[in-house]
Design a protein around this motif. Sequence first.
Motif, mmCIF file in Angstrom:
data_model
loop_
_atom_site.group_PDB
_atom_site.id
_atom_site.type_symbol
_atom_site.label_atom_id
_atom_site.label_comp_id
_atom_site.label_asym_id
_atom_site.label_seq_id
_atom_site.Cartn_x
_atom_site.Cartn_y
_atom_site.Cartn_z
ATOM 1 N N VAL A 1 -10.519 27.738 9.579
ATOM 2 C CA VAL A 1 -8.672 28.001 8.703
ATOM 3 C C VAL A 1 -8.845 27.254 7.876
ATOM 4 N N ALA A 2 -9.074 25.437 7.796
ATOM 5 C CA ALA A 2 -7.947 24.946 7.073
ATOM 6 C C ALA A 2 -9.438 24.388 6.097
ATOM 7 N N ILE A 3 -8.776 23.913 4.874
ATOM 8 C CA ILE A 3 -9.528 23.075 3.829
ATOM 9 C C ILE A 3 -8.704 21.578 3.413
ATOM 10 N N GLY A 4 -9.541 20.971 2.428
ATOM 11 C CA GLY A 4 -9.149 20.277 1.832
ATOM 12 C C GLY A 4 -9.471 18.876 0.836
ATOM 13 N N TRP A 5 -8.584 17.979 0.104
ATOM 14 C CA TRP A 5 -9.078 16.930 -0.801
ATOM 15 C C TRP A 5 -8.964 15.223 0.290
ATOM 16 N N PHE A 6 -9.476 14.456 0.590
ATOM 17 C CA PHE A 6 -9.238 12.833 0.400
ATOM 18 C C PHE A 6 -9.705 12.758 -0.625
ATOM 19 N N ARG A 7 -9.171 11.741 -0.279
ATOM 20 C CA ARG A 7 -9.529 10.353 -1.806
ATOM 21 C C ARG A 7 -9.825 9.086 -1.237
ATOM 22 N N GLN A 8 -10.145 7.668 -1.921
ATOM 23 C CA GLN A 8 -11.016 6.484 -1.552
ATOM 24 C C GLN A 8 -10.537 5.645 -2.785
ATOM 25 N N VAL A 9 -9.408 5.218 -2.880
ATOM 26 C CA VAL A 9 -9.158 4.813 -4.315
ATOM 27 C C VAL A 9 -9.326 2.764 -4.074
ATOM 28 N N PRO A 10 -9.746 1.909 -4.705
ATOM 29 C CA PRO A 10 -10.049 0.684 -4.641
ATOM 30 C C PRO A 10 -9.024 -0.111 -3.800
ATOM 31 N N GLY A 11 -9.184 -0.666 -2.590
ATOM 32 C CA GLY A 11 -8.132 -1.933 -2.130
ATOM 33 C C GLY A 11 -7.410 -0.555 -1.070
ATOM 34 N N LYS A 12 -7.756 0.707 -0.798
ATOM 35 C CA LYS A 12 -6.753 1.253 0.154
ATOM 36 C C LYS A 12 -7.565 1.321 0.861
ATOM 37 N N GLU A 13 -7.444 2.165 2.470
ATOM 38 C CA GLU A 13 -8.415 3.603 3.376
ATOM 39 C C GLU A 13 -8.379 4.971 2.978
ATOM 40 N N ARG A 14 -9.406 5.796 3.102
ATOM 41 C CA ARG A 14 -9.486 7.136 3.082
ATOM 42 C C ARG A 14 -8.273 7.888 3.065
ATOM 43 N N GLY B 1 -5.794 11.623 2.791
ATOM 44 C CA GLY B 1 -5.858 12.877 2.883
ATOM 45 C C GLY B 1 -4.807 13.148 1.935
ATOM 46 N N ILE B 2 -4.812 14.259 0.578
ATOM 47 C CA ILE B 2 -3.769 13.687 -0.768
ATOM 48 C C ILE B 2 -3.316 15.484 -0.583
ATOM 49 N N SER B 3 -4.457 16.381 0.373
ATOM 50 C CA SER B 3 -3.843 17.301 -0.592
ATOM 51 C C SER B 3 -4.830 18.672 0.206
ATOM 52 N N CYS B 4 -4.027 19.229 1.721
ATOM 53 C CA CYS B 4 -4.911 20.087 2.624
ATOM 54 C C CYS B 4 -3.994 21.554 2.205
ATOM 55 N N MET B 5 -5.077 22.868 3.034
ATOM 56 C CA MET B 5 -3.923 23.966 2.403
ATOM 57 C C MET B 5 -4.826 24.499 3.820
ATOM 58 N N GLU C 1 0.571 30.501 2.745
ATOM 59 C CA GLU C 1 0.320 29.731 1.905
ATOM 60 C C GLU C 1 1.220 28.144 1.827
ATOM 61 N N ARG C 2 0.576 27.425 3.268
ATOM 62 C CA ARG C 2 0.986 26.692 4.162
ATOM 63 C C ARG C 2 0.518 25.256 3.266
ATOM 64 N N THR C 3 0.820 24.672 2.761
ATOM 65 C CA THR C 3 0.240 23.345 1.883
ATOM 66 C C THR C 3 1.074 22.029 2.248
ATOM 67 N N TYR C 4 -0.318 21.128 1.979
ATOM 68 C CA TYR C 4 0.249 19.728 2.147
ATOM 69 C C TYR C 4 -0.157 19.404 0.930
ATOM 70 N N TYR C 5 1.317 17.231 0.887
ATOM 71 C CA TYR C 5 0.421 17.071 -0.381
ATOM 72 C C TYR C 5 1.137 15.067 0.591
ATOM 73 N N SER C 6 -0.197 14.481 -0.597
ATOM 74 C CA SER C 6 0.609 12.877 0.396
ATOM 75 C C SER C 6 1.236 12.413 -0.713
ATOM 76 N N ASP C 7 2.155 11.993 -0.637
ATOM 77 C CA ASP C 7 3.591 11.449 -2.080
ATOM 78 C C ASP C 7 3.090 10.723 -2.367
ATOM 79 N N SER C 8 1.639 10.591 -2.646
ATOM 80 C CA SER C 8 1.147 9.935 -4.218
ATOM 81 C C SER C 8 1.328 10.765 -5.268
ATOM 82 N N ILE D 1 -3.409 22.386 -5.020
ATOM 83 C CA ILE D 1 -4.026 23.074 -4.451
ATOM 84 C C ILE D 1 -4.333 24.638 -4.136
ATOM 85 N N SER D 2 -5.361 24.812 -4.623
ATOM 86 C CA SER D 2 -5.584 26.394 -4.402
ATOM 87 C C SER D 2 -7.217 26.842 -3.865
ATOM 88 N N GLY D 3 -7.171 27.874 -3.851
ATOM 89 C CA GLY D 3 -8.103 28.825 -3.093
ATOM 90 C C GLY D 3 -8.219 30.301 -3.328
#
Length: 129
Positions: free
Chosen positions: A34-47, A49-53, A58-65, A72-74
Amino acid sequence: QLQVVESGGGLVQPGESLRLSCTVSGFTLGLDYVAIGWFRQVPGKEREGISCMSWYDERTYYSDSVKGRFTISGDNVKKIVYLQMDSLESEDTGVYFCAVPVGITTPQDMCVLPVVDYWGQGIQVTVSS
């Protein structure tokens, strides 16, 4: 076997844009996926979830950062998910992962809990002047 492959990373200067692509194969769209998304790992932080859909609405999620800068689109015919990244900052530097959960999840639950069963190999994004 389900496979997740990212492409489109690289080196850009602050303020520029990149578009990441995630190609998923070995599955059929339906209630198990049903869903798919993007995670990232930046230096000094845990992995993170930054954007999922959702594939189906039309439901999406974005982290504050990244909210307001990333989109995000598919394409559910080609089974490709994109992450358009605008106004990139040095703090966006890191490894970006495309992620796929099995079952019914909301984009927010996928990104925040998180709920992930399959990961891409990760792709480097570097933002530097």
